[in-house]
Design a protein around this motif. Structure first.
Motif, short mmCIF file in Angstrom:
data_model
loop_
_atom_site.label_atom_id
_atom_site.label_comp_id
_atom_site.label_asym_id
_atom_site.label_seq_id
_atom_site.Cartn_x
_atom_site.Cartn_y
_atom_site.Cartn_z
N CYS A 1 -1.13 3.86 9.44
CA CYS A 1 -0.92 3.31 7.98
C CYS A 1 -0.41 2.01 7.92
N ARG B 1 0.95 -1.14 -0.16
CA ARG B 1 -0.03 0.08 -0.01
C ARG B 1 1.10 1.32 -0.10
N ARG B 2 0.30 2.09 -0.66
CA ARG B 2 1.09 3.64 -0.65
C ARG B 2 0.63 4.49 -0.27
N TYR B 3 1.31 5.41 0.68
CA TYR B 3 0.73 6.43 1.46
C TYR B 3 1.54 7.81 1.37
N PRO C 1 -5.11 6.32 1.52
CA PRO C 1 -3.92 6.00 0.63
C PRO C 1 -3.57 7.26 -0.26
N ASP D 1 -3.28 -0.92 9.03
CA ASP D 1 -4.69 -0.68 8.52
C ASP D 1 -5.48 0.17 9.32
#
Length: 134
Positions: free
Chosen positions: A124, A106-108, A132, A127
């Motif tokens: 982040c 996952r990208r943040y 995102p 979860d």
């Protein structure tokens, strides 16, 4: 005499891949005198942003394992099996952000200018309520 960014707090001497003092990789520290002026200037130009990564490592209790200068990213180890890829620190409208990729893809875009960035970072990773990257 060749100028160096060393501040006399070399953690590569104790096994760190990235020096907590100056922000250079072990290879950059080792090869500093062999690098040409352009190569040293390129490393110097990245150090202020790399220090953002180092601050993140210190604040999270992790450590930087690698820096990929060409890709402008680093690997942050939070535990031996929990790795996060940090992107190039950036400014948007005068505020600091660090893009990152979690261990599960996952990208943040982490707003490190905020006082609660550390809580957001952990949220982040695990979860919690975290939006995102756009």
């Amino acid at each position: 005499m060749i100028a160096t960014p060393c501040i006399g707090v070399c953690s590569t001497a104790v096994g760190d891949e990235v020096c907590f003092g100056c922000g250079r990789s072990f290879a950059e520290v080792s090869d500093w005198l062999a690098l040409d002026d352009g190569q040293r200037a390129a490393v110097q130009a990245q150090l202020s942003r790399r220090k953002v990564w180092l601050q993140m490592a210190m604040q999270t209790g992790g450590r930087l394992l690698t820096i990929q200068p060409a890709e402008r990213q680093a690997t942050l180890a939070l535990t031996p099996s929990l790795l996060v890829t940090l992107g190039w620190p950036q400014q948007r409208q005068g505020r600091g952000y660090v893009p990152f990729l979690t261990h599960d893809g996952r990208r943040y875009l982490l707003p490190v200018h905020r006082d609660d960035w550390l809580r957001l970072f952990w949220d982040c990773l695990f979860d919690a309520d975290c939006a995102p990257q756009n």
